[in-house]
Design a protein around this motif. Structure first.
Motif, PDB file in Angstrom:
ATOM      1  N   ILE A 175     -29.106 -26.432 -23.699  1.00 52.36           N
ATOM      2  CA  ILE A 175     -28.918 -25.862 -22.361  1.00 52.36           C
ATOM      3  C   ILE A 175     -30.207 -25.226 -21.856  1.00 52.36           C
ATOM      4  O   ILE A 175     -30.322 -24.915 -20.670  1.00 52.36           O
ATOM      5  CB  ILE A 175     -27.750 -24.847 -22.312  1.00 52.36           C
ATOM      6  N   GLU A 176     -31.194 -25.016 -22.753  1.00 47.33           N
ATOM      7  CA  GLU A 176     -32.524 -24.560 -22.354  1.00 47.33           C
ATOM      8  C   GLU A 176     -33.500 -25.738 -22.319  1.00 47.33           C
ATOM      9  O   GLU A 176     -34.710 -25.553 -22.345  1.00 47.33           O
ATOM     10  CB  GLU A 176     -33.028 -23.491 -23.328  1.00 47.33           C
ATOM     11  N   ASN A 177     -32.945 -26.939 -22.260  1.00 45.90           N
ATOM     12  CA  ASN A 177     -33.733 -28.180 -22.191  1.00 45.90           C
ATOM     13  C   ASN A 177     -34.583 -28.395 -23.442  1.00 45.90           C
ATOM     14  O   ASN A 177     -35.679 -28.950 -23.384  1.00 45.90           O
ATOM     15  CB  ASN A 177     -34.624 -28.205 -20.938  1.00 45.90           C
ATOM     16  N   LYS A 178     -34.073 -27.945 -24.587  1.00 48.51           N
ATOM     17  CA  LYS A 178     -34.746 -28.163 -25.866  1.00 48.51           C
ATOM     18  C   LYS A 178     -33.888 -29.081 -26.726  1.00 48.51           C
ATOM     19  O   LYS A 178     -32.656 -28.942 -26.748  1.00 48.51           O
ATOM     20  CB  LYS A 178     -34.972 -26.834 -26.596  1.00 48.51           C
ATOM     21  N   LEU A 179     -34.534 -29.998 -27.415  1.00 44.67           N
ATOM     22  CA  LEU A 179     -33.847 -30.898 -28.333  1.00 44.67           C
ATOM     23  C   LEU A 179     -34.248 -30.514 -29.747  1.00 44.67           C
ATOM     24  O   LEU A 179     -35.369 -30.763 -30.179  1.00 44.67           O
ATOM     25  CB  LEU A 179     -34.210 -32.353 -28.044  1.00 44.67           C
ATOM     26  N   ALA A 180     -33.332 -29.863 -30.475  1.00 43.64           N
ATOM     27  CA  ALA A 180     -33.618 -29.406 -31.836  1.00 43.64           C
ATOM     28  C   ALA A 180     -32.873 -30.282 -32.833  1.00 43.64           C
ATOM     29  O   ALA A 180     -31.715 -30.653 -32.609  1.00 43.64           O
ATOM     30  CB  ALA A 180     -33.189 -27.949 -32.003  1.00 43.64           C
ATOM     31  N   ASN A 216     -39.751 -22.649 -40.329  1.00 40.00           N
ATOM     32  CA  ASN A 216     -41.002 -23.167 -40.900  1.00 40.00           C
ATOM     33  C   ASN A 216     -41.158 -24.653 -40.638  1.00 40.00           C
ATOM     34  O   ASN A 216     -42.251 -25.137 -40.341  1.00 40.00           O
ATOM     35  CB  ASN A 216     -41.038 -22.885 -42.406  1.00 40.00           C
ATOM     36  N   LYS A 217     -40.046 -25.403 -40.742  1.00 42.90           N
ATOM     37  CA  LYS A 217     -40.095 -26.846 -40.465  1.00 42.90           C
ATOM     38  C   LYS A 217     -40.443 -27.101 -39.009  1.00 42.90           C
ATOM     39  O   LYS A 217     -41.233 -27.986 -38.684  1.00 42.90           O
ATOM     40  CB  LYS A 217     -38.745 -27.490 -40.803  1.00 42.90           C
ATOM     41  N   TRP A 218     -39.810 -26.322 -38.107  1.00 44.48           N
ATOM     42  CA  TRP A 218     -40.092 -26.497 -36.684  1.00 44.48           C
ATOM     43  C   TRP A 218     -41.551 -26.184 -36.368  1.00 44.48           C
ATOM     44  O   TRP A 218     -42.197 -26.878 -35.594  1.00 44.48           O
ATOM     45  CB  TRP A 218     -39.171 -25.601 -35.861  1.00 44.48           C
ATOM     46  N   LYS A 267     -29.626 -39.213 -29.261  1.00 40.48           N
ATOM     47  CA  LYS A 267     -29.973 -38.037 -28.463  1.00 40.48           C
ATOM     48  C   LYS A 267     -31.189 -38.316 -27.583  1.00 40.48           C
ATOM     49  O   LYS A 267     -31.259 -37.866 -26.435  1.00 40.48           O
ATOM     50  CB  LYS A 267     -30.242 -36.841 -29.373  1.00 40.48           C
ATOM     51  N   LEU A 268     -32.165 -39.060 -28.128  1.00 40.57           N
ATOM     52  CA  LEU A 268     -33.348 -39.416 -27.342  1.00 40.57           C
ATOM     53  C   LEU A 268     -32.964 -40.331 -26.189  1.00 40.57           C
ATOM     54  O   LEU A 268     -33.520 -40.222 -25.083  1.00 40.57           O
ATOM     55  CB  LEU A 268     -34.387 -40.098 -28.233  1.00 40.57           C
ATOM     56  N   LYS A 321     -32.921 -46.385 -39.752  1.00 42.21           N
ATOM     57  CA  LYS A 321     -31.994 -45.403 -39.204  1.00 42.21           C
ATOM     58  C   LYS A 321     -31.749 -44.245 -40.173  1.00 42.21           C
ATOM     59  O   LYS A 321     -31.289 -43.182 -39.763  1.00 42.21           O
ATOM     60  CB  LYS A 321     -30.651 -46.067 -38.875  1.00 42.21           C
ATOM     61  N   LYS A 322     -32.059 -44.452 -41.460  1.00 40.88           N
ATOM     62  CA  LYS A 322     -31.781 -43.436 -42.472  1.00 40.88           C
ATOM     63  C   LYS A 322     -32.918 -42.417 -42.623  1.00 40.88           C
ATOM     64  O   LYS A 322     -32.758 -41.420 -43.319  1.00 40.88           O
ATOM     65  CB  LYS A 322     -31.510 -44.108 -43.816  1.00 40.88           C
ATOM     66  N   ILE A 323     -34.072 -42.682 -42.002  1.00 39.00           N
ATOM     67  CA  ILE A 323     -35.188 -41.730 -42.076  1.00 39.00           C
ATOM     68  C   ILE A 323     -34.761 -40.412 -41.431  1.00 39.00           C
ATOM     69  O   ILE A 323     -34.137 -40.403 -40.368  1.00 39.00           O
ATOM     70  CB  ILE A 323     -36.428 -42.283 -41.349  1.00 39.00           C
ATOM     71  N   ARG A 324     -35.091 -39.295 -42.056  1.00 38.01           N
ATOM     72  CA  ARG A 324     -34.674 -37.989 -41.533  1.00 38.01           C
ATOM     73  C   ARG A 324     -35.864 -37.214 -40.967  1.00 38.01           C
ATOM     74  O   ARG A 324     -36.960 -37.263 -41.507  1.00 38.01           O
ATOM     75  CB  ARG A 324     -33.964 -37.175 -42.619  1.00 38.01           C
ATOM     76  N   PHE A 325     -35.593 -36.486 -39.878  1.00 40.53           N
ATOM     77  CA  PHE A 325     -36.628 -35.719 -39.195  1.00 40.53           C
ATOM     78  C   PHE A 325     -36.145 -34.293 -38.942  1.00 40.53           C
ATOM     79  O   PHE A 325     -34.947 -34.053 -38.745  1.00 40.53           O
ATOM     80  CB  PHE A 325     -36.966 -36.352 -37.840  1.00 40.53           C
ATOM     81  N   THR A 326     -37.097 -33.370 -38.933  1.00 39.69           N
ATOM     82  CA  THR A 326     -36.838 -31.983 -38.540  1.00 39.69           C
ATOM     83  C   THR A 326     -37.886 -31.581 -37.505  1.00 39.69           C
ATOM     84  O   THR A 326     -39.077 -31.785 -37.710  1.00 39.69           O
ATOM     85  CB  THR A 326     -36.926 -31.031 -39.747  1.00 39.69           C
ATOM     86  N   GLY A 327     -37.441 -31.027 -36.409  1.00 40.57           N
ATOM     87  CA  GLY A 327     -38.377 -30.602 -35.363  1.00 40.57           C
ATOM     88  C   GLY A 327     -37.630 -30.301 -34.083  1.00 40.57           C
ATOM     89  O   GLY A 327     -36.398 -30.196 -34.068  1.00 40.57           O
ATOM     90  N   ARG A 328     -38.351 -30.143 -32.997  1.00 38.44           N
ATOM     91  CA  ARG A 328     -37.715 -29.972 -31.696  1.00 38.44           C
ATOM     92  C   ARG A 328     -38.687 -30.329 -30.586  1.00 38.44           C
ATOM     93  O   ARG A 328     -39.902 -30.183 -30.721  1.00 38.44           O
ATOM     94  CB  ARG A 328     -37.176 -28.560 -31.500  1.00 38.44           C
ATOM     95  N   PHE A 329     -38.128 -30.825 -29.486  1.00 36.99           N
ATOM     96  CA  PHE A 329     -38.905 -31.196 -28.312  1.00 36.99           C
ATOM     97  C   PHE A 329     -38.449 -30.357 -27.126  1.00 36.99           C
ATOM     98  O   PHE A 329     -37.305 -29.914 -27.063  1.00 36.99           O
ATOM     99  CB  PHE A 329     -38.695 -32.679 -27.973  1.00 36.99           C
TER     100      PHE A 329
END
Length: 361
Positions: free
Chosen positions: A289-294, A59-61, A306-307, A323-331
């Motif tokens: 390995i599928e070129n996704k950054l989760a 759901n977050k993604w 990672k970026l 630096k402490k801000i948190r994120f959920t997602g994927r590119f």
């Protein structure tokens, strides 16, 4: 002792602790002056886990990807209207040609394989070194048939004696291993922070030299993990387990505000579960390995590293609190500019770029 407590608490809350481990946890907690609020943690665990963890992550993604779609729409609408008198076919032909050239270039950079040979070095001491390009992924098949995928900038080294007694490799960076089962020849992975011993299994290891944490995620089988700073302690991981190690080992803050406070700076060995979404063939820890950054509730400092590897940029912060801000997602296919804009759309921060230098403020 603090590390053992966190591991056992994780197992207790996930319902995976054995009776011996529960007794060990109780004994350890009795030795701590300011005991952890275990009842409170259990209550929070039950409330936050009413929805399956994978469903929450999905759901977050989806919410994050919806924001990406919004940015796509805004960018499309912002583009100037095309001149209707301009021939369309030549433009498409040029784009197709550029894509083909790009694929050829990418393919040529897919694997960097360097074999060191020296006539003065005994055969058993000769080594093979494989290094993944800074913006790419390399796939390697070892002499025994085991497969290894190397993430951006990662390096794998093994000796010519590989498989004679043990199958030993050295890793700096991140890799996904699919190891051929061979009980007579244990497979050992050594990194700057951890050592892993297996017989036959599939697992992901992230151990970049400058990263604040190292991580081992087990997809299949069983592994024995040793933290090099504490070699007397071996940790057994089972399928779907993930272990995160804090490489910085900060000191316990004695000035906690109360017994109910758990300082996030406590040195942690955190045991959790890998995230597997139904429509994905791999858990989020190995989607690279599928070129996704989760990323799931990942702090900006770790995500920036990672970026940097993914886009070959350098990211610095004007304020350490950012630096402490948190994120959920994927590119997946986003440019670094689009990725930053998407992150910016979820929380408040600014950034400016100068070539491949990015300052977040």
């Amino acid at each position: 002792m603090i590390n053992n407590i966190w591991i056992l608490i994780g197992k207790k809350l996930s319902g995976e602790a054995s009776s011996e481990e529960l007794r060990e946890l109780e004994e350890l907690l009795q030795q701590v002056e300011d005991q952890y609020p275990l009842a409170l943690l259990e209550d929070i665990w039950k409330k936050t886990n009413q929805t399956p963890a994978d469903e929450k992550l999905e759901n977050k993604w989806k919410a994050f990807e919806t924001k990406l779609d919004v940015f796509d729409k805004i960018e499309t609408e912002a583009e100037p209207a095309a001149d209707i008198t301009e021939p369309a076919k030549p433009k498409r032909g040029i784009i197709k040609f550029i894509k083909i050239i790009s694929l050829v270039v990418a393919a040529s950079m897919a694997v960097v394989f360097i074999v060191f040979r020296d006539k003065n070095i005994p055969d058993g001491d000769k080594t093979s070194e494989i290094t993944a390009p800074q913006n790419g992924i390399s796939k390697v098949q070892l002499p025994d048939g085991s497969k290894v995928w190397l993430n951006s900038g990662s390096k794998l080294v093994y000796a010519a004696s590989y498989g004679t007694d043990v199958r030993k490799v050295s890793l700096t960076g991140e890799a996904l291993f699919d190891v051929v089962k061979d009980a007579q020849h244990p497979f050992i992975v050594t990194t700057p922070t951890i050592s892993i011993k297996v017989l036959g299994t599939k697992f992901n290891v992230r151990a970049y030299t400058n990263d604040r944490t190292s991580e081992a995620s087990l997809l299949r089988g069983k592994i024995e993990l040793t933290i090099l700073k504490n070699p007397e302690k071996q940790i057994i991981l089972k399928a779907n387990d993930k272990l995160t190690i804090n490489n910085e080992q900060p000191a316990l803050n004695a000035a906690a505000s109360s017994k109910n406070d758990i300082n996030e700076d406590v040195p942690l060995i955190a045991l959790s579960r890998i995230h597997q979404i139904k429509q994905d063939t791999l858990p989020s820890e190995a989607l690279w390995i599928e070129n996704k950054l989760a990323f799931d509730a990942e702090d900006f400092g770790s995500l920036a590293q990672k970026l940097e590897r993914r886009y070959n940029v350098a990211i610095s912060f004007k304020n350490e609190d950012l630096k402490k801000i948190r994120f959920t997602g994927r590119f997946q296919n986003e440019s670094i500019t689009k990725a930053l804009k998407a992150l910016q759309g979820t929380t408040y921060f600014h950034y400016k770029t100068n070539n491949n230098q990015i300052l977040v403020y």
